[in-house]
Design an enzyme around this catalytic site. Sequence first.
Site, PDB file in Angstrom:
ATOM      1  N   LYS A   1      -8.022   4.049   2.548  1.00  0.00           N
ATOM      2  CA  LYS A   1      -7.554   5.141   2.038  1.00  0.00           C
ATOM      3  C   LYS A   1      -7.480   5.945   0.980  1.00  0.00           C
ATOM      4  O   LYS A   1      -7.410   7.502   0.710  1.00  0.00           O
ATOM      5  CB  LYS A   1      -5.716   4.769   2.664  1.00  0.00           C
TER       6      LYS A   1
ATOM      7  N   TYR B   1      -9.054  -5.541  13.210  1.00  0.00           N
ATOM      8  CA  TYR B   1      -8.918  -5.031  12.081  1.00  0.00           C
ATOM      9  C   TYR B   1      -9.497  -6.232  10.974  1.00  0.00           C
ATOM     10  O   TYR B   1      -8.971  -7.469  11.049  1.00  0.00           O
ATOM     11  CB  TYR B   1      -7.189  -4.884  12.277  1.00  0.00           C
TER      12      TYR B   1
ATOM     13  N   GLU C   1     -17.925  22.159 -16.000  1.00  0.00           N
ATOM     14  CA  GLU C   1     -18.086  20.790 -16.554  1.00  0.00           C
ATOM     15  C   GLU C   1     -17.818  19.759 -15.156  1.00  0.00           C
ATOM     16  O   GLU C   1     -17.981  18.959 -15.079  1.00  0.00           O
ATOM     17  CB  GLU C   1     -17.608  20.449 -17.781  1.00  0.00           C
TER      18      GLU C   1
ATOM     19  N   LYS D   1     -14.552  27.000 -30.694  1.00  0.00           N
ATOM     20  CA  LYS D   1     -15.542  27.041 -29.319  1.00  0.00           C
ATOM     21  C   LYS D   1     -14.358  27.909 -28.095  1.00  0.00           C
ATOM     22  O   LYS D   1     -13.593  27.837 -27.931  1.00  0.00           O
ATOM     23  CB  LYS D   1     -15.846  26.060 -29.294  1.00  0.00           C
TER      24      LYS D   1
ATOM     25  N   ASN E   1     -15.680  26.449 -24.345  1.00  0.00           N
ATOM     26  CA  ASN E   1     -16.260  26.300 -23.561  1.00  0.00           C
ATOM     27  C   ASN E   1     -15.725  26.532 -21.819  1.00  0.00           C
ATOM     28  O   ASN E   1     -14.899  26.120 -21.670  1.00  0.00           O
ATOM     29  CB  ASN E   1     -15.648  24.158 -23.970  1.00  0.00           C
TER      30      ASN E   1
ATOM     31  N   SER F   1       1.101  -0.966   0.005  1.00  0.00           N
ATOM     32  CA  SER F   1      -0.224   0.171  -0.066  1.00  0.00           C
ATOM     33  C   SER F   1       1.080   0.986   0.033  1.00  0.00           C
ATOM     34  O   SER F   1       0.259   2.843   0.023  1.00  0.00           O
ATOM     35  CB  SER F   1      -1.325  -0.072   1.141  1.00  0.00           C
TER      36      SER F   1
ATOM     37  N   SER G   1     -11.226  23.902 -28.656  1.00  0.00           N
ATOM     38  CA  SER G   1     -11.570  22.649 -28.679  1.00  0.00           C
ATOM     39  C   SER G   1     -10.938  21.961 -29.933  1.00  0.00           C
ATOM     40  O   SER G   1     -10.304  23.273 -30.303  1.00  0.00           O
ATOM     41  CB  SER G   1     -13.196  22.957 -29.240  1.00  0.00           C
TER      42      SER G   1
ATOM     43  N   THR H   1     -38.613  27.656 -11.636  1.00  0.00           N
ATOM     44  CA  THR H   1     -39.136  25.985 -11.083  1.00  0.00           C
ATOM     45  C   THR H   1     -38.869  25.229 -12.256  1.00  0.00           C
ATOM     46  O   THR H   1     -39.910  25.068 -13.005  1.00  0.00           O
ATOM     47  CB  THR H   1     -39.710  25.704  -9.918  1.00  0.00           C
ATOM     48  N   HIS H   2     -38.610  23.853 -11.680  1.00  0.00           N
ATOM     49  CA  HIS H   2     -38.729  23.047 -13.684  1.00  0.00           C
ATOM     50  C   HIS H   2     -37.743  22.788 -14.334  1.00  0.00           C
ATOM     51  O   HIS H   2     -38.404  23.409 -15.525  1.00  0.00           O
ATOM     52  CB  HIS H   2     -40.074  22.248 -13.459  1.00  0.00           C
TER      53      HIS H   2
ATOM     54  N   GLN I   1      -7.732  -1.846   4.769  1.00  0.00           N
ATOM     55  CA  GLN I   1      -6.501  -0.628   3.842  1.00  0.00           C
ATOM     56  C   GLN I   1      -6.778   0.029   2.817  1.00  0.00           C
ATOM     57  O   GLN I   1      -6.798   0.856   2.571  1.00  0.00           O
ATOM     58  CB  GLN I   1      -5.686  -1.988   3.438  1.00  0.00           C
TER      59      GLN I   1
HETATM   60  N1  ARG Z   1      -0.980  -1.290   5.460  1.00  0.00           N
HETATM   61  C1  ARG Z   1      -2.300  -1.222   6.437  1.00  0.00           C
HETATM   62  C2  ARG Z   1      -3.389  -0.788   6.242  1.00  0.00           C
HETATM   63  O1  ARG Z   1      -3.546   0.259   5.720  1.00  0.00           O
HETATM   64  C3  ARG Z   1      -1.930  -1.669   7.796  1.00  0.00           C
HETATM   65  C4  ARG Z   1      -1.440  -2.657   8.102  1.00  0.00           C
HETATM   66  C5  ARG Z   1      -2.024  -2.889   8.739  1.00  0.00           C
HETATM   67  N2  ARG Z   1      -1.484  -4.434   8.672  1.00  0.00           N
HETATM   68  C6  ARG Z   1      -1.797  -5.840   9.248  1.00  0.00           C
HETATM   69  N3  ARG Z   1      -1.830  -6.713   8.401  1.00  0.00           N
HETATM   70  N4  ARG Z   1      -2.326  -6.148  10.345  1.00  0.00           N
HETATM   71  O2  ARG Z   1      -4.718  -0.757   6.520  1.00  0.00           O
END
Ligand code: ARG
Length: 478
Positions: free
Chosen positions: A324, A316, A289, A282, A284, A22, A276, A154-155, A321
Site C-alpha cells: 500500500k 495471503y 527539477e 537566482k 531557479n 498499518s 535562492s 541527437t546526442h 501489507q
Molecule cells: N493490514 C493487512 C494488509 O494491509 C490486512 C490484514 C490481513 N491480516 C492478516 N493477518 N490476515 O494487508
Amino acid sequence: MALWGGRFNSGPAQSVAKLSRSVDFDWRLAPYDVRVNLAHVSALVANGVITPGNGEVIRAGLKALASEIQSGAFTFNDTDEDVHSAIERGLVSKIGAVGGSMRAGRSRNDLVVTDLKLYLNDHILEVAQLISDLIEAFALQAKQYTKAIAPGFTHLQHAQPIVFGHELAKHCQGLLRDLDRISDWISRNNVSPFGAGAMSGSALVPTPELTAQELGFSGLLENSIDAVSDRDFAAEALFIFAMIGIHLSRIGEEFTLWNSTEFGWVTIADEFSTGSSIMPQKKNPDIAELARGKAGRLVGNLTGLLTTLKGLPFAYNRDLQEDKEPLFDSVETLLVILPALTGMVSTATFHPVKIAAMATQGFTLATEIADYLVGQAVPFSKAHEAAGACVREAEKLGIELHELNSKFLAGIHPKLSQISEGLGSLLTAQGAIDSRKSSIGTSSISVEKQIAMVNEATATARDWISNAQERFSGMMSL
Ligand code: ARG
C-alpha cells in the site's frame, strides 16, 4: 480494537503492535472499506446469514460512519491495527455488538485487496485527468510554434532543423500512451477478489458475482487463492506511475536545460519558479527539477513492490501489507507534481528568435546535401561522404555550408555544383523543414495535423475518463 485474540493468552507486545499497525497509512482506504462492507452486508442478508432487520441496522450504522469519516468526526485511534479494525470498532460503538456480525463470511485478506482496487480505480482516473491537462498545455504551446524554426538534437548535438512545435508536441505522445495504459489497466484489472475469504472462498456467501457487480467491478477473479495473493494490478499501476514519472523527468530535464543562461530558450513564469536563500539574483527551475527528481521515487516504489512479490508464497502473507505505501506514495506524488508542471508548461514563454538563430548552427543542413545527391542517383554512401567533406571544409574555413563556393562543391562531387545554382533553398532550414512532409515529419503542415490528432485523442480520453469516473463514483454513493 483487535479483530483477533481468542486463542492468545496475551495481547501483542508493544513492539509487535507497532510493527503490525498499518492504520496510519491504510486509513486512506476507509471510504472504500465502508463501501465493500455495505455490499457484503447486503449479501449476508440475501443469503440468510443475518436478518434483514440487523442488516438494516448495520447498513445505517455504516452510512453514518461514512459521513463521519468524510467530515473527520470519526478517525482511527491508538489501539486500531488497521483500517478494517478501526471501522468495525466505530460500527460497534455506534450500534452495539450486532456490528460484529458484518465480519462473517469475509476476511481481511479479501477485503483489503478489494478496498485497494477501488481506491486505485478512483485515483488512477484522477492521475489520467491531470495528464490530459498536461497534454493540452503542450498542444496549446506547440500550436503557436508550428512555423518557428529550431535546431533538432541527437546526442544533445545539433542534428537537423525542425519546427519548434514539433519539439514541444512530442511530449504529448508519451503522455497519450500513459492514458492508453491507464485505460488498458482498468479494463484488465476491474475484477473483484471479494468472496475469496481467507483463501478458499466463503461458505456463507456463495454469491460473490453479485457483490462484484454491486461494487462496480466488471467481473470476478476465478481462483480464490490467486484472488488474495494477486498484486499484479498494483505492480502494473506502479509501472504506469513510474513510466509517467520517467516522462515527466524528461520534460523536467528539457526545461531545466532550456532555461539555462547558455540556452536561454525559455523563461519560466515567476509563479512557477523559486529563488535562492543566499543568491538574490537566482530564479531557479525547481518545478522542472522536482519533476525530474520525483521519477526516482516512482521507480523505487515499483521495484520495491516487485521485490516484495518475488518468490512470495501463495495465498495471503503479511508481506502483502507492504503493497500500500508505495501505491499511496506514487499516487500522491503524481497528484502534487502534475498540476505544478502543467502550470509551468502553460505559462512558459519561449524565445523563438533566439531558438531560430541556432537552427543551422552545427551544420544541421548536411543531411540535405546527402539527400540531394541521392536524388541525383548517387548511392547514399557516396553522398554521405561528399556531404561530410563539405562539413570538413566549412569547419576549416569557419563558414556555413551554404557559403561554400561552387568550385569547391564541383570538386567534391560534380553533381554538387548545381547546388549553388538555384538549389540554395535546399540549404536553408526552411527548405529542409518543408521537405519533411510525411505525416510524422517536421513540416509545418504535418505538425499542425499532428497537433490536431493529439487534440482529438485527448478529447476522446477525457470522455472515457469522465465516463469511468461517473461509473465508479456512482458505485461509491451509499
Ligand atoms: N493490514 C493487512 C494488509 O494491509 C490486512 C490484514 C490481513 N491480516 C492478516 N493477518 N490476515 O494487508
